[in-house]
Design a protein around this motif. Structure first.
Motif, mmCIF file in Angstrom:
data_model
loop_
_atom_site.group_PDB
_atom_site.id
_atom_site.type_symbol
_atom_site.label_atom_id
_atom_site.label_comp_id
_atom_site.label_asym_id
_atom_site.label_seq_id
_atom_site.Cartn_x
_atom_site.Cartn_y
_atom_site.Cartn_z
ATOM 1 N N LYS A 3 0.848 -1.192 0.000
ATOM 2 C CA LYS A 3 0.000 0.000 0.000
ATOM 3 C C LYS A 3 0.882 1.240 0.000
ATOM 4 O O LYS A 3 1.929 1.250 0.640
ATOM 5 C CB LYS A 3 -0.869 0.026 1.256
ATOM 6 C CG LYS A 3 -1.817 -1.117 1.374
ATOM 7 C CD LYS A 3 -2.528 -1.065 2.710
ATOM 8 C CE LYS A 3 -3.286 -2.351 2.924
ATOM 9 N NZ LYS A 3 -3.897 -2.403 4.236
ATOM 10 N N PRO A 4 0.445 2.291 -0.669
ATOM 11 C CA PRO A 4 1.235 3.526 -0.615
ATOM 12 C C PRO A 4 1.213 4.121 0.794
ATOM 13 O O PRO A 4 0.181 4.092 1.464
ATOM 14 C CB PRO A 4 0.537 4.448 -1.617
ATOM 15 C CG PRO A 4 -0.833 3.881 -1.800
ATOM 16 C CD PRO A 4 -0.741 2.411 -1.505
ATOM 17 N N GLU A 5 2.376 4.615 1.243
ATOM 18 C CA GLU A 5 2.445 5.336 2.518
ATOM 19 C C GLU A 5 2.592 6.805 2.197
ATOM 20 O O GLU A 5 3.480 7.208 1.448
ATOM 21 C CB GLU A 5 3.609 4.866 3.387
ATOM 22 C CG GLU A 5 3.598 5.565 4.743
ATOM 23 C CD GLU A 5 4.561 4.968 5.756
ATOM 24 O OE1 GLU A 5 5.169 5.762 6.489
ATOM 25 O OE2 GLU A 5 4.693 3.740 5.806
ATOM 26 N N SER A 72 1.422 9.577 14.046
ATOM 27 C CA SER A 72 0.724 8.298 14.073
ATOM 28 C C SER A 72 0.767 7.720 12.674
ATOM 29 O O SER A 72 0.835 8.449 11.687
ATOM 30 C CB SER A 72 -0.718 8.470 14.563
ATOM 31 O OG SER A 72 -1.494 9.207 13.646
ATOM 32 N N VAL A 73 0.756 6.416 12.636
ATOM 33 C CA VAL A 73 0.694 5.714 11.361
ATOM 34 C C VAL A 73 -0.605 4.929 11.393
ATOM 35 O O VAL A 73 -0.853 4.160 12.329
ATOM 36 C CB VAL A 73 1.910 4.784 11.176
ATOM 37 C CG1 VAL A 73 1.790 4.003 9.878
ATOM 38 C CG2 VAL A 73 3.199 5.600 11.201
ATOM 39 N N PHE A 74 -1.439 5.159 10.384
ATOM 40 C CA PHE A 74 -2.748 4.520 10.394
ATOM 41 C C PHE A 74 -3.042 3.916 9.028
ATOM 42 O O PHE A 74 -2.914 4.581 8.009
ATOM 43 C CB PHE A 74 -3.840 5.536 10.774
ATOM 44 C CG PHE A 74 -5.103 4.874 11.209
ATOM 45 C CD1 PHE A 74 -5.276 4.469 12.521
ATOM 46 C CD2 PHE A 74 -6.117 4.616 10.297
ATOM 47 C CE1 PHE A 74 -6.432 3.825 12.925
ATOM 48 C CE2 PHE A 74 -7.277 3.970 10.693
ATOM 49 C CZ PHE A 74 -7.439 3.573 12.005
ATOM 50 N N ASP A 75 -3.451 2.667 9.040
ATOM 51 C CA ASP A 75 -3.792 1.944 7.817
ATOM 52 C C ASP A 75 -5.272 2.162 7.527
ATOM 53 O O ASP A 75 -6.131 1.700 8.266
ATOM 54 C CB ASP A 75 -3.483 0.456 8.007
ATOM 55 C CG ASP A 75 -3.644 -0.339 6.727
ATOM 56 O OD1 ASP A 75 -4.414 0.085 5.831
ATOM 57 O OD2 ASP A 75 -3.022 -1.409 6.634
ATOM 58 N N TYR A 76 -5.546 2.884 6.455
ATOM 59 C CA TYR A 76 -6.921 3.163 6.064
ATOM 60 C C TYR A 76 -7.455 2.151 5.052
ATOM 61 O O TYR A 76 -8.473 2.365 4.422
ATOM 62 C CB TYR A 76 -7.030 4.576 5.483
ATOM 63 C CG TYR A 76 -7.061 5.656 6.544
ATOM 64 C CD1 TYR A 76 -8.226 5.965 7.225
ATOM 65 C CD2 TYR A 76 -5.912 6.368 6.860
ATOM 66 C CE1 TYR A 76 -8.251 6.944 8.201
ATOM 67 C CE2 TYR A 76 -5.929 7.355 7.828
ATOM 68 C CZ TYR A 76 -7.102 7.644 8.495
ATOM 69 O OH TYR A 76 -7.125 8.616 9.463
ATOM 70 N N GLY A 77 -6.762 1.027 4.865
ATOM 71 C CA GLY A 77 -7.223 -0.001 3.945
ATOM 72 C C GLY A 77 -6.548 0.105 2.586
ATOM 73 O O GLY A 77 -5.816 -0.778 2.172
#
Length: 133
Positions: A3-5, A72-77
């Motif tokens: 996934k793109p960061e 914060s690092v958050f994975d939005y899908g």
């Protein structure tokens, strides 16, 4: 496929003891949720340059970037957001909403009464720690 960061900066804009929250457009990613305004860091920009540019573009205000609060690092899908929050000071301008449907000036103790984007909560915690330590 990875996934793109995306590196994003957010301004915890303080003015007369209150903080600015902005509400995302309903049709946008995280639609209807509240956030500290900001945006993507472009190639070659420092965090401060990106934040001051984004706040000018989105809200038509001049700011100065102050103390780093938290990230914060958050994975939005579909993507991973690395959000870095900075205490930010209002310099000039009248608020114009180019990229949000609403904005509110709230006290620190009122922030969690709004449905925030998940990545913003660590920044709220850092702000409370700074103010109430």
């Amino acid at each position: 496929m990875a996934k793109p960061e995306i590196l994003v900066v957010a301004g915890v804009i303080e003015k007369q003891g209150r903080y600015l929250l902005t509400q995302r457009f309903e049709h946008a990613s995280q639609g209807g949720l509240w956030e500290f305004p900001g945006g993507k860091v472009e190639s070659g920009e420092t965090d401060a340059q990106a934040l001051e540019r984004e706040l000018q573009e989105e809200l038509a205000i001049e700011t100065t970037t102050g103390q780093f609060l938290a990230d914060s690092v958050f994975d939005y899908g579909d993507k991973v957001i690395h959000l870095k929050g900075y205490l930010t000071h209002w310099v000039s301008g009248e608020l114009v909403l180019h990229s949000h449907q609403d904005a509110k000036w709230v006290g620190c103790d009122e922030i969690t009464g709004y449905a925030l984007c998940p990545a913003d909560y660590p920044i709220v915690d850092a702000l409370k720690h700074l103010i109430y330590q």
